[in-house]
Write an enzyme that holds these catalytic residues in place. Structure first.
Site, PDB file in Angstrom:
ATOM      1  CE  LYS A  14       0.757   6.491  -9.077  1.00 32.77           C
ATOM      2  NZ  LYS A  14       0.877   5.362  -8.167  1.00 32.77           N
ATOM      3  NE  ARG A  90       1.959   8.367  -2.994  1.00 32.81           N
ATOM      4  CZ  ARG A  90       1.849   7.063  -3.241  1.00 32.81           C
ATOM      5  NH1 ARG A  90       2.664   6.483  -4.078  1.00 32.81           N
ATOM      6  NH2 ARG A  90       0.921   6.362  -2.673  1.00 32.81           N
ATOM      7  NE  ARG A 125      -6.457  -0.273  -6.231  1.00 29.85           N
ATOM      8  CZ  ARG A 125      -5.595   0.739  -6.235  1.00 29.85           C
ATOM      9  NH1 ARG A 125      -5.094   1.205  -7.368  1.00 29.85           N
ATOM     10  NH2 ARG A 125      -5.262   1.306  -5.114  1.00 29.85           N
ATOM     11  NE  ARG A 158      -3.336  -1.153  -1.963  1.00 30.97           N
ATOM     12  CZ  ARG A 158      -2.813  -0.167  -2.660  1.00 30.97           C
ATOM     13  NH1 ARG A 158      -2.341  -0.394  -3.861  1.00 30.97           N
ATOM     14  NH2 ARG A 158      -2.750   1.046  -2.165  1.00 30.97           N
ATOM     15  NE  ARG A 169      -4.570   4.923  -1.025  1.00 28.70           N
ATOM     16  CZ  ARG A 169      -5.139   3.932  -1.715  1.00 28.70           C
ATOM     17  NH1 ARG A 169      -6.227   3.341  -1.265  1.00 28.70           N
ATOM     18  NH2 ARG A 169      -4.619   3.553  -2.848  1.00 28.70           N
TER      19      ARG A 169
HETATM   20  P1  ADP Z   1      -1.747   4.150  -4.411  1.00 29.66           P
HETATM   21  O1  ADP Z   1      -0.945   4.816  -5.479  1.00 29.66           O
HETATM   22  O2  ADP Z   1      -2.824   3.296  -4.964  1.00 29.66           O
HETATM   23  O3  ADP Z   1      -2.151   5.053  -3.312  1.00 29.66           O
HETATM   24  P2  ADP Z   1       0.601   2.742  -3.397  1.00 29.66           P
HETATM   25  O4  ADP Z   1       0.630   1.272  -3.468  1.00 29.66           O
HETATM   26  O5  ADP Z   1       1.483   3.520  -4.295  1.00 29.66           O
HETATM   27  O6  ADP Z   1      -0.917   3.105  -3.607  1.00 29.66           O
HETATM   28  O7  ADP Z   1       0.886   3.223  -1.911  1.00 29.66           O
HETATM   29  C1  ADP Z   1       0.209   2.692  -0.791  1.00 29.66           C
HETATM   30  C2  ADP Z   1       0.643   3.432   0.467  1.00 29.66           C
HETATM   31  O8  ADP Z   1       2.051   3.256   0.668  1.00 29.66           O
HETATM   32  C3  ADP Z   1       0.452   4.941   0.429  1.00 29.66           C
HETATM   33  O9  ADP Z   1      -0.863   5.318   0.796  1.00 29.66           O
HETATM   34  C4  ADP Z   1       1.509   5.401   1.436  1.00 29.66           C
HETATM   35  O10 ADP Z   1       1.079   5.187   2.764  1.00 29.66           O
HETATM   36  C5  ADP Z   1       2.654   4.450   1.166  1.00 29.66           C
HETATM   37  N1  ADP Z   1       3.602   4.985   0.153  1.00 29.66           N
HETATM   38  C6  ADP Z   1       3.844   4.490  -1.099  1.00 29.66           C
HETATM   39  N2  ADP Z   1       4.786   5.212  -1.732  1.00 29.66           N
HETATM   40  C7  ADP Z   1       5.144   6.201  -0.892  1.00 29.66           C
HETATM   41  C8  ADP Z   1       6.057   7.295  -0.961  1.00 29.66           C
HETATM   42  N3  ADP Z   1       6.795   7.536  -2.066  1.00 29.66           N
HETATM   43  N4  ADP Z   1       6.167   8.111   0.117  1.00 29.66           N
HETATM   44  C9  ADP Z   1       5.444   7.902   1.233  1.00 29.66           C
HETATM   45  N5  ADP Z   1       4.543   6.909   1.369  1.00 29.66           N
HETATM   46  C10 ADP Z   1       4.395   6.053   0.322  1.00 29.66           C
END
Ligand code: ADP
Length: 210
Positions: A14, A90, A125, A158, A169
Site C-alpha cells: 500500500k 489501524r 524489501r 527496516r 506484525r
Molecule cells: P507496515 O504497514 O509495513 O507494518 P508501517 O510503516 O505502517 O509498516 O508501521 C510500522 C510500525 O509503526 C507498526 O508496526 C507500528 O508499530 C507503528 N504504527 C504505524 N501506524 C500505526 C498506527 N496507526 N497505530 C499504531 N501503531 C502504528
C-alpha cells in the site's frame, strides 16, 4: 481536502501504491503513519521515545500518540488535496477517533494480498531512509544495487522487517486491523483491489476505484 484510506497488511504494497500515485498526481498527498513515527524516533522527540519499543516489537503504538500526529497533519492540510492515508487507522478505536474529528473520508481501499506472498515480499524489501522510496530486490530493484534511484542514499532494511517481527506484525494485522474491513463495508466506503498484479497495475487499479 478529502481522504482516501489505504487498508492492507504489512507488505501489501500500500505504501508503494500511495508513493507512486502521489508522484504522478500533484493533487494527491501520501501520508504514512509509519514514516511519521520513524521520523519521530529518528529525531528523538518525546513521541518517538514513547513509540520506539512497540515499533521494534512489531506491536501497535498507543492510539492517542499516533492519532495526535495524524490530527496535526489533517489540520495543516488545506485546499484541493486528496490525502492518501497509509497505516492509519489501524484498529476500530482509531477509526472512531478519525470520525470524531470529522475527517472527510471519501473511500477506503483494501489492498488484498495473500499472507504467503507477503512474507516473501517483506524479506526482499529495501527502503530509502532519506526520501522514503521503497524497493524490492527482485520485484522492484534499484538501478544500482543498494542505492536509491531518486536521491542516491544508501538503502536500508527496516529494523522491524526481520522474519520474527514480521510474524508478529501479521498477527496484529489479522487481530486488530482486519475488523476495519467490516467496519467500513457497513458504512458503504469499502473498495477492494488485487494487490498481487505488480507495482504499476496495482497503482492503476487503486486509482480507478479510489
Ligand atoms: P507496515 O504497514 O509495513 O507494518 P508501517 O510503516 O505502517 O509498516 O508501521 C510500522 C510500525 O509503526 C507498526 O508496526 C507500528 O508499530 C507503528 N504504527 C504505524 N501506524 C500505526 C498506527 N496507526 N497505530 C499504531 N501503531 C502504528
Amino acid at each position: 481536502m478529502n481522504i482516501v484510506i489505504l487498508l492492507g497488511a504489512p507488505g501489501s504494497g500500500k505504501g508503494t501504491i500511495a508513493g507512486r500515485l502521489a508522484a504522478e498526481h500533484p493533487e494527491l498527498r501520501h501520508v504514512s503513519s509509519g514514516d511519521l513515527l520513524r521520523g519521530a524516533v529518528a529525531k528523538g522527540t518525546e513521541a518517538g521515545k514513547a513509540a520506539k519499543a512497540a515499533m521494534e516489537a512489531g506491536q501497535l503504538v498507543a492510539d492517542e500518540l499516533i492519532a495526535t500526529m495524524i490530527k496535526d497533519v489533517i489540520a495543516e492540510t488545506t485546499g484541493d488535496v486528496t490525502m492518501l492515508l497509509d497505516g492509519f487507522p489501524r484498529n476500530v478505536r482509531q477509526a472512531e477517533i478519525l470520525e470524531a474529528i470529522g475527517a472527510p473520508v471519501k473511500s477506503v481501499v483494501l489492498v488484498d494480498v495473500p499472507d504467503a506472498v507477503i512474507a516473501d515480499r517483506i524479506a526482499g524489501r529495501r527502503t530509502c531512509p532519506q526520501c522514503k522510496a521503497g524497493y524490492h530486490i527482485h520485484a522492484l530493484p534499484p538501478k544500482v544495487e543498494g542505492v536509491c534511484d531518486k536521491c542516491g542514499a544508501k538503502l536500508v532494511i527496516r529494523k522491524d522487517d526481520n522474519p520474527d517481527t514480521v510474524k508478529d506484525r501479521l498477527q496484529v494485522y489479522h487481530a486488530q486491523t482486519e475488523p476495519l474491513i467490516a467496519y467500513y463495508e457497513a458504512k458503504g466506503l469499502l473498495r477492494k483491489i488485487d494487490g498481487d498484479q505488480g507495482p504499476e497495475k496495482n497503482a492503476a487499479a487503486f486509482f480507478a476505484v479510489m
